[in-house]
Motif scaffolding. Structure first.
Motif, PDB file in Angstrom:
ATOM      1  N   VAL A  94       0.829  -1.209   0.000  1.00  0.00           N
ATOM      2  CA  VAL A  94       0.000   0.000   0.000  1.00  0.00           C
ATOM      3  C   VAL A  94       0.862   1.256   0.000  1.00  0.00           C
ATOM      4  CG1 VAL A  94      -1.771   1.296   1.228  1.00  0.00           C
ATOM      5  CG2 VAL A  94      -1.859  -1.215   1.181  1.00  0.00           C
ATOM      6  N   THR A  95       1.833   1.318   0.902  1.00  0.00           N
ATOM      7  CA  THR A  95       2.607   2.543   1.108  1.00  0.00           C
ATOM      8  C   THR A  95       3.976   2.528   0.448  1.00  0.00           C
ATOM      9  OG1 THR A  95       3.644   1.727   3.146  1.00  0.00           O
ATOM     10  CG2 THR A  95       1.484   2.797   3.343  1.00  0.00           C
ATOM     11  N   SER A  96       4.458   1.353   0.031  1.00  0.00           N
ATOM     12  CA  SER A  96       5.831   1.153  -0.478  1.00  0.00           C
ATOM     13  C   SER A  96       6.886   1.378   0.598  1.00  0.00           C
ATOM     14  CB  SER A  96       6.124   2.043  -1.687  1.00  0.00           C
ATOM     15  OG  SER A  96       5.306   1.714  -2.770  1.00  0.00           O
ATOM     16  N   GLU A  97       6.477   1.448   1.857  1.00  0.00           N
ATOM     17  CA  GLU A  97       7.423   1.579   2.963  1.00  0.00           C
ATOM     18  C   GLU A  97       8.031   0.208   3.275  1.00  0.00           C
ATOM     19  OE1 GLU A  97       8.440   4.291   4.578  1.00  0.00           O
ATOM     20  OE2 GLU A  97       7.199   5.582   3.307  1.00  0.00           O
ATOM     21  N   PRO A  98       9.224   0.158   3.884  1.00  0.00           N
ATOM     22  CA  PRO A  98       9.856  -1.120   4.205  1.00  0.00           C
ATOM     23  C   PRO A  98       9.118  -1.876   5.297  1.00  0.00           C
ATOM     24  CG  PRO A  98      11.146   0.715   5.068  1.00  0.00           C
ATOM     25  CD  PRO A  98      10.086   1.310   4.204  1.00  0.00           C
ATOM     26  N   ILE A 198      17.556   0.874   5.341  1.00  0.00           N
ATOM     27  CA  ILE A 198      16.484  -0.117   5.441  1.00  0.00           C
ATOM     28  C   ILE A 198      15.614  -0.113   4.182  1.00  0.00           C
ATOM     29  CG2 ILE A 198      14.450  -0.827   6.742  1.00  0.00           C
ATOM     30  CD1 ILE A 198      17.171  -1.522   8.045  1.00  0.00           C
ATOM     31  N   PRO A 199      15.151   1.050   3.682  1.00  0.00           N
ATOM     32  CA  PRO A 199      14.440   1.012   2.393  1.00  0.00           C
ATOM     33  C   PRO A 199      15.287   0.409   1.270  1.00  0.00           C
ATOM     34  CG  PRO A 199      14.119   3.129   3.452  1.00  0.00           C
ATOM     35  CD  PRO A 199      15.148   2.398   4.268  1.00  0.00           C
ATOM     36  N   ALA A 200      16.582   0.725   1.251  1.00  0.00           N
ATOM     37  CA  ALA A 200      17.440   0.215   0.175  1.00  0.00           C
ATOM     38  C   ALA A 200      17.563  -1.298   0.213  1.00  0.00           C
ATOM     39  CB  ALA A 200      18.828   0.848   0.271  1.00  0.00           C
ATOM     40  N   LEU A 201      17.559  -1.886   1.404  1.00  0.00           N
ATOM     41  CA  LEU A 201      17.686  -3.341   1.501  1.00  0.00           C
ATOM     42  C   LEU A 201      16.456  -4.066   0.966  1.00  0.00           C
ATOM     43  CD1 LEU A 201      19.487  -3.842   4.939  1.00  0.00           C
ATOM     44  CD2 LEU A 201      20.469  -3.884   2.633  1.00  0.00           C
ATOM     45  N   ALA A 202      15.377  -3.324   0.701  1.00  0.00           N
ATOM     46  CA  ALA A 202      14.206  -3.920   0.049  1.00  0.00           C
ATOM     47  C   ALA A 202      14.365  -3.982  -1.459  1.00  0.00           C
ATOM     48  CB  ALA A 202      12.950  -3.125   0.399  1.00  0.00           C
ATOM     49  N   ASP A 317       1.516   4.014 -10.048  1.00  0.00           N
ATOM     50  CA  ASP A 317       1.880   5.388  -9.744  1.00  0.00           C
ATOM     51  C   ASP A 317       3.269   5.651 -10.326  1.00  0.00           C
ATOM     52  OD1 ASP A 317      -0.455   5.820  -8.350  1.00  0.00           O
ATOM     53  OD2 ASP A 317       0.411   5.215  -6.426  1.00  0.00           O
ATOM     54  N   PRO A 318       3.501   6.837 -10.882  1.00  0.00           N
ATOM     55  CA  PRO A 318       4.790   7.094 -11.543  1.00  0.00           C
ATOM     56  C   PRO A 318       5.948   7.068 -10.560  1.00  0.00           C
ATOM     57  CG  PRO A 318       3.475   9.103 -11.390  1.00  0.00           C
ATOM     58  CD  PRO A 318       2.582   7.988 -10.956  1.00  0.00           C
ATOM     59  N   TYR A 319       6.949   6.274 -10.870  1.00  0.00           N
ATOM     60  CA  TYR A 319       8.158   6.213 -10.043  1.00  0.00           C
ATOM     61  C   TYR A 319       9.374   5.946 -10.916  1.00  0.00           C
ATOM     62  CZ  TYR A 319      10.600   5.896  -5.591  1.00  0.00           C
ATOM     63  OH  TYR A 319      11.431   6.140  -4.526  1.00  0.00           O
ATOM     64  N   TYR A 468      13.268   1.496  -4.543  1.00  0.00           N
ATOM     65  CA  TYR A 468      12.876   1.703  -3.151  1.00  0.00           C
ATOM     66  C   TYR A 468      12.578   3.185  -2.962  1.00  0.00           C
ATOM     67  CZ  TYR A 468      17.785   3.128  -2.353  1.00  0.00           C
ATOM     68  OH  TYR A 468      19.017   3.742  -2.409  1.00  0.00           O
ATOM     69  N   GLN A 469      11.902   3.493  -1.875  1.00  0.00           N
ATOM     70  CA  GLN A 469      11.333   4.824  -1.701  1.00  0.00           C
ATOM     71  C   GLN A 469      12.279   5.735  -0.931  1.00  0.00           C
ATOM     72  OE1 GLN A 469       6.960   5.167  -1.489  1.00  0.00           O
ATOM     73  NE2 GLN A 469       7.289   6.137   0.488  1.00  0.00           N
ATOM     74  N   ASP A 470      13.170   6.406  -1.683  1.00  0.00           N
ATOM     75  CA  ASP A 470      14.083   7.365  -1.088  1.00  0.00           C
ATOM     76  C   ASP A 470      14.727   8.163  -2.206  1.00  0.00           C
ATOM     77  OD1 ASP A 470      15.515   7.860   1.762  1.00  0.00           O
ATOM     78  OD2 ASP A 470      16.962   8.172   0.146  1.00  0.00           O
ATOM     79  N   PRO A 471      14.959   9.483  -2.016  1.00  0.00           N
ATOM     80  CA  PRO A 471      15.568  10.274  -3.089  1.00  0.00           C
ATOM     81  C   PRO A 471      16.961   9.806  -3.474  1.00  0.00           C
ATOM     82  CG  PRO A 471      15.303  11.585  -1.071  1.00  0.00           C
ATOM     83  CD  PRO A 471      14.523  10.327  -0.889  1.00  0.00           C
ATOM     84  N   ASP A 472      17.675   9.162  -2.541  1.00  0.00           N
ATOM     85  CA  ASP A 472      19.008   8.666  -2.875  1.00  0.00           C
ATOM     86  C   ASP A 472      18.952   7.583  -3.945  1.00  0.00           C
ATOM     87  OD1 ASP A 472      21.858   9.007  -2.125  1.00  0.00           O
ATOM     88  OD2 ASP A 472      21.720   6.857  -1.752  1.00  0.00           O
TER      89      ASP A 472
END
Length: 571
Positions: A94-98, A198-202, A317-319, A468-472
């Protein structure tokens, strides 16, 4: 302290999975008003693939380049490896969070310079080897000590994007070690905080392989070539913990079967066949004829007729971002006035019209809107061919031929119709006074390698899809280190990106990435073009599909109409 509780994935995602039964009128809003060149045949209720009801056939736009996720950088490789292998961290549908996956929980320690992980205890690899802390650390050590011959000619490998360097540059690497603290616990040590760790490890690149297979199949020895890509034996037949295991990988087709000892829910699908169909129109015809059950990257040309014929759509959703790359090693491109002329020559809205699904937006920066980073200070270059001509004159451009590389025979999340996008961009650039020489390259013949190494190109089309969900995940991957793709060397910018990645989540970190975006807009190593919408098409037998903006779409979470809820095949 940041601790995550364990969560066992269910057999379907109740939210975040958009209903596939989209009405015709709604489907038509997804596309611009461009008539299709060739209409697919209508869907017939009897056109179901003649296979066991648990078989799911998916049409892909290209062959995978490797099945070793640590060395993959392409969507189609990850699409397969996500089914076979898993990492410590998963992604909330739902949220794309880890969320927890192979790790039940984790705790941040030492002000973010260490993480302690507690693992699941009911997991085995496909080869029967146990999953434990020693296996996790073996994977981290494999990634860190990857031989330079494996990574020097491969830009944007996720380990480098996140940890900044491998063991051949220990003074630059943020990875310090992985320590087994018990059979099912471990500690990851860092040189400094990585807020996005943590997001990156997903991301699929951090999926874990069986240490026994990594050793026996010599994962770090790229010993043979497959369609121009050097891979190891492990890269041809990986061993993970996912819901499916590999049956065969041949040119144009990959077959998987469900893993009998999978720790999670098996789901409705017990056999997966990926079939490569490079042409978007041909993928549409394969769906309507019943040859496949679903496919990705619906094109504008196919979408209207597919909708009229009752095909079901999923919209992500655009990503991702499409950009025009500028090679500053090509004479003249290193002049910022020349690059500003390029930016003024491009009409992004005209590029979108008729070539991208409705909802696609012009890109102000390289970051998707979903990340919420301000673009208030980003320099925008309005479409102005006259201004472009003036800047070209100031730059001393004398009409030299400018090679423009673009891919053929492929669809990407950021580029559904590359030939058409190139044709429009080329027209715009020529109108502004640029002398363009087209250089088409087949995607399957090494297009990505051709534009990410030194070469004679001035321009090229490429993009980036977030995992994964982070600007980096965008700015770090594209500009966190000097690359041959842009020949853009800016140590100050690289330091800013590294610093932003270590800042704690909050306004200061968001402001740092906004400042980086503003600096990129002034120096223009590439021109961000569009933030595209991408969509999938599915047959009526697909009841639900785990659509994800980061493409974390694992097929044990597909529900099929001809498979009963308790897993027994309907007669």
């Amino acid at each position: 302290m940041n601790t995550a509780a364990a969560r066992r994935p269910g057999r379907r995602s109740p939210a975040g999975v958009r209903s596939l039964a989209v009405a015709l009128a709604a489907c038509l809003t997804l596309v611009s008003c461009t008539a299709p060149e060739e209409a697919p045949q209508p869907v017939k209720s009897s056109t179901v693939v003649e296979d066991d009801p648990g078989t799911f056939r998916f049409g892909t736009a290209a062959d995978p380049r490797t099945l070793d996720p640590a060395l993959a950088i392409d969507t189609e490789s990850y699409r397969v490896t996500r089914q076979l292998m898993q990492g410590l961290v998963g992604i909330d549908p739902v949220t794309s969070e880890p969320v927890p996956l192979l790790a039940e929980s984790w705790t941040e320690q030492d002000s973010g310079r260490a993480y302690h992980f507690t693992l699941r205890e009911d997991v085995v690899f496909h080869d029967g080897q146990p999953f434990n802390a020693a296996a996790v650390c073996a994977n981290f050590e494999r990634w860190y000590t990857m031989p330079p011959s494996d990574h020097l000619d491969r830009s944007r490998l996720p380990f480098k994007d996140v940890f900044r360097a491998f063991s051949d540059q220990p003074e630059l690497s943020l990875y310090e070690g992985c320590t087994v603290t018990s059979e099912y616990t471990l500690t990851l040590q860092l040189a400094r905080q990585i807020t996005s760790l943590i997001p990156a490890l997903a991301a699929p690149a951090f999926a874990l392989g069986s240490p026994a297979a990594l050793t026996s199949d010599q994962a770090n020895e790229l010993s043979h070539s497959r369609s121009g890509t050097f891979i190891s034996r492990f890269g041809a037949a990986p061993v993970g913990t996912g819901p499916f295991e590999l049956v065969r990988w041949e040119a144009g087709e990959v077959e998987l079967k469900s893993f009998a000892n999978y720790w999670g829910e098996a789901g409705d699908v017990d056999r997966v066949v990926f079939t490569t169909i490079t042409d978007a129109g041909a993928r549409a015809r394969a769906l309507t004829s019943g040859r496949i059950d679903g496919y990705d990257f619906v094109s504008v040309d196919s979408a209207v007729d597919l909708a009229r014929n009752g095909v079901q759509f999923l919209q992500r959703d655009p990503y991702s971002v499409l950009y025009l790359g500028l090679n500053q090693d090509f004479p003249g491109v290193d002049d910022v006035l020349f690059r500003r002329a390029v930016a003024h020559a491009i009409d992004k809205r005209a590029l979108i019209d008729g070539r991208f699904l409705d909802g696609t937006k012009p890109a102000r920066s390289f970051l998707p809107e979903k990340l919420g980073i301000s673009t208030e200070d980003v320099t925008t270059y309005g479409y102005n061919p006259a201004r472009a001509k003036d800047l070209l004159e100031q730059a001393g451009y004398d009409g030299e031929e400018l090679p423009f590389y673009y891919p053929r025979s492929v669809s990407r999340p950021y580029l559904p119709a590359p030939e058409k996008a190139y044709a429009e961009l080329s027209r715009q650039l020529v109108e502004a006074g640029f002398n363009i020489r087209p250089v088409p390259i087949e995607w399957s013949e090494g297009y990505v390698d051709a534009v990410q190494r030194p070469g004679d190109r001035a321009f090229h089309l490429l993009g980036w899809s977030g995992t994964y969900q982070d600007p980096d995940n965008f700015l770090g991957a594209l500009f966190g280190s000097t690359s041959a793709e842009f020949a853009y060397d800016d140590s100050q910018l690289e330091s800013k990106i590294t610093r932003a990645g270590s800042l704690p989540a909050g306004q200061e970190r968001s402001d740092a990435y906004a400042d980086i975006s503003a600096q990129l807009s002034e120096r223009i190593p590439a021109v961000p073009l569009v933030l595209p919408i991408s969509a999938l098409a599915m047959s009526p037998r697909v009841v639900s599909y785990p659509v994800s903006p980061v493409m974390n779409e694992v097929f044990n979470r597909i529900d099929l109409a001809d498979v009963e809820a308790d897993g027994r095949r309907s007669g």
